[in-house]
Design an enzyme around this catalytic site. Structure first.
Site, PDB file in Angstrom:
ATOM      1  N   ARG A  89      47.456  23.348 -15.392  1.00  0.00           N
ATOM      2  CA  ARG A  89      47.279  21.932 -15.719  1.00  0.00           C
ATOM      3  C   ARG A  89      46.654  21.205 -14.530  1.00  0.00           C
ATOM      4  O   ARG A  89      45.509  20.850 -14.574  1.00  0.00           O
ATOM      5  CB  ARG A  89      48.620  21.320 -16.135  1.00  0.00           C
ATOM      6  CG  ARG A  89      48.506  19.875 -16.627  1.00  0.00           C
ATOM      7  CD  ARG A  89      49.775  19.456 -17.349  1.00  0.00           C
ATOM      8  NE  ARG A  89      49.715  18.128 -17.906  1.00  0.00           N
ATOM      9  CZ  ARG A  89      50.181  17.040 -17.300  1.00  0.00           C
ATOM     10  NH1 ARG A  89      50.709  17.133 -16.100  1.00  0.00           N
ATOM     11  NH2 ARG A  89      50.105  15.859 -17.882  1.00  0.00           N
TER      12      ARG A  89
ATOM     13  N   SER B 246      48.780  19.324 -28.409  1.00  0.00           N
ATOM     14  CA  SER B 246      49.933  18.443 -28.191  1.00  0.00           C
ATOM     15  C   SER B 246      50.037  17.431 -29.313  1.00  0.00           C
ATOM     16  O   SER B 246      49.038  16.780 -29.647  1.00  0.00           O
ATOM     17  CB  SER B 246      49.757  17.620 -26.909  1.00  0.00           C
ATOM     18  OG  SER B 246      49.765  18.448 -25.796  1.00  0.00           O
TER      19      SER B 246
ATOM     20  N   LYS C 273      55.059  13.043 -16.523  1.00  0.00           N
ATOM     21  CA  LYS C 273      53.830  12.655 -17.209  1.00  0.00           C
ATOM     22  C   LYS C 273      53.806  11.141 -17.286  1.00  0.00           C
ATOM     23  O   LYS C 273      54.782  10.526 -17.709  1.00  0.00           O
ATOM     24  CB  LYS C 273      53.788  13.264 -18.610  1.00  0.00           C
ATOM     25  CG  LYS C 273      52.428  13.120 -19.246  1.00  0.00           C
ATOM     26  CD  LYS C 273      52.336  13.843 -20.570  1.00  0.00           C
ATOM     27  CE  LYS C 273      50.938  13.659 -21.137  1.00  0.00           C
ATOM     28  NZ  LYS C 273      50.776  14.252 -22.440  1.00  0.00           N
TER      29      LYS C 273
END
Ligand code: TZP
Ligand code: MG
Length: 215
Positions: free
Chosen positions: A40, A109, A138
């Site tokens: 990521r 997602s 996040k």
């Protein structure tokens, strides 16, 4: 590995790993039995993600662990990853599929039933659903609270592809996520920020297996 066998899924984020490198964290997670790793590293350049991706590809391939790249189809292809994970603001699932081919894994997602059904119809192989619990990993306001295991159950019931829960998951609270129908759980901080990432991976895997009734 078959996606429906994924139990523990590590999402990398160097900014949460303290002094340790992402390679060190991934290596420890592999030793602890991680099933899949997602590159990521939000906020880093394409070049550095590519270079890190090459290292992670070597490590994961040797261990038989799947490697997925977040957002970037080009990097997934460049490093010969197993697939890509796209969100609602990334390339559409169908486009990622066209670019990577039928054998690639395409994950998506979603946090709603409607978007989950659409991702499945568009050809997603699995869904990342969250944030299940509150998380500060996040930067999205409505994800500070979490959708809860109940939404995991609703989404798992609405689709037939595997669902991976994400967001605020620990060895202590993974059980309800799996009980709700998730195939496995994805984490950043539980492994990345742990004093011992290998032990944290083992504990997480044990928690998932226990809930599946095979531990
Ligand atoms: N997507 C939804 S929540 C989240 C992502 C990438 C962050 C998960 O991080 P943590 O530390 O496991 O809560
Ligand atoms: Mg994304």
């Amino acid at each position: 590995m078959n996606i429906s066998d994924w139990r523990t899924y590590l999402v990398t984020q160097a900014s949460l790993s303290g002094e340790r490198s992402t390679v060190a964290v991934v290596s420890a997670a592999i030793d602890g039995g991680i099933d899949v790793v997602q590159l990521r590293e939000k906020g880093t350049s394409a070049r550095s993600r590519y270079e890190l991706g090459l290292e992670l590809r070597e490590l994961t391939a040797e261990a038989g662990v799947d490697l997925i790249v977040n957002d970037r189809v080009d990097i997934a292809r460049a490093i010969d990853a197993d697939g890509v994970h796209v969100g609602q603001s990334d390339l559409p699932v169908g486009v990622a599929r066209d670019l990577l081919g039928p054998d690639a894994i395409v994950g998506c997602s979603t946090s709603t039933i409607a978007k989950a059904r659409k991702a499945e119809a568009d050809g997603a192989d699995y869904l990342g659903v969250g944030a299940v619990y509150g998380t500060s990993s996040k930067d999205v306001t409505d994800e500070k609270v979490g959708i809860g295991p109940k939404r995991i159950a609703e989404i798992s019931d609405a689709v037939s592809i595997p669902v991976v829960g994400i967001g605020g998951i620990t060895a202590d609270n993974a059980g309800p996520v799996v009980d709700a129908g998730a195939t496995g759980v994805a984490v950043i901080s539980e492994i990345t920020a742990a004093p011992d990432p290998r032990a944290a991976t083992e504990s997480l895997a044990a928690a998932v297996e226990t809930s599946k009734g095979v531990g």
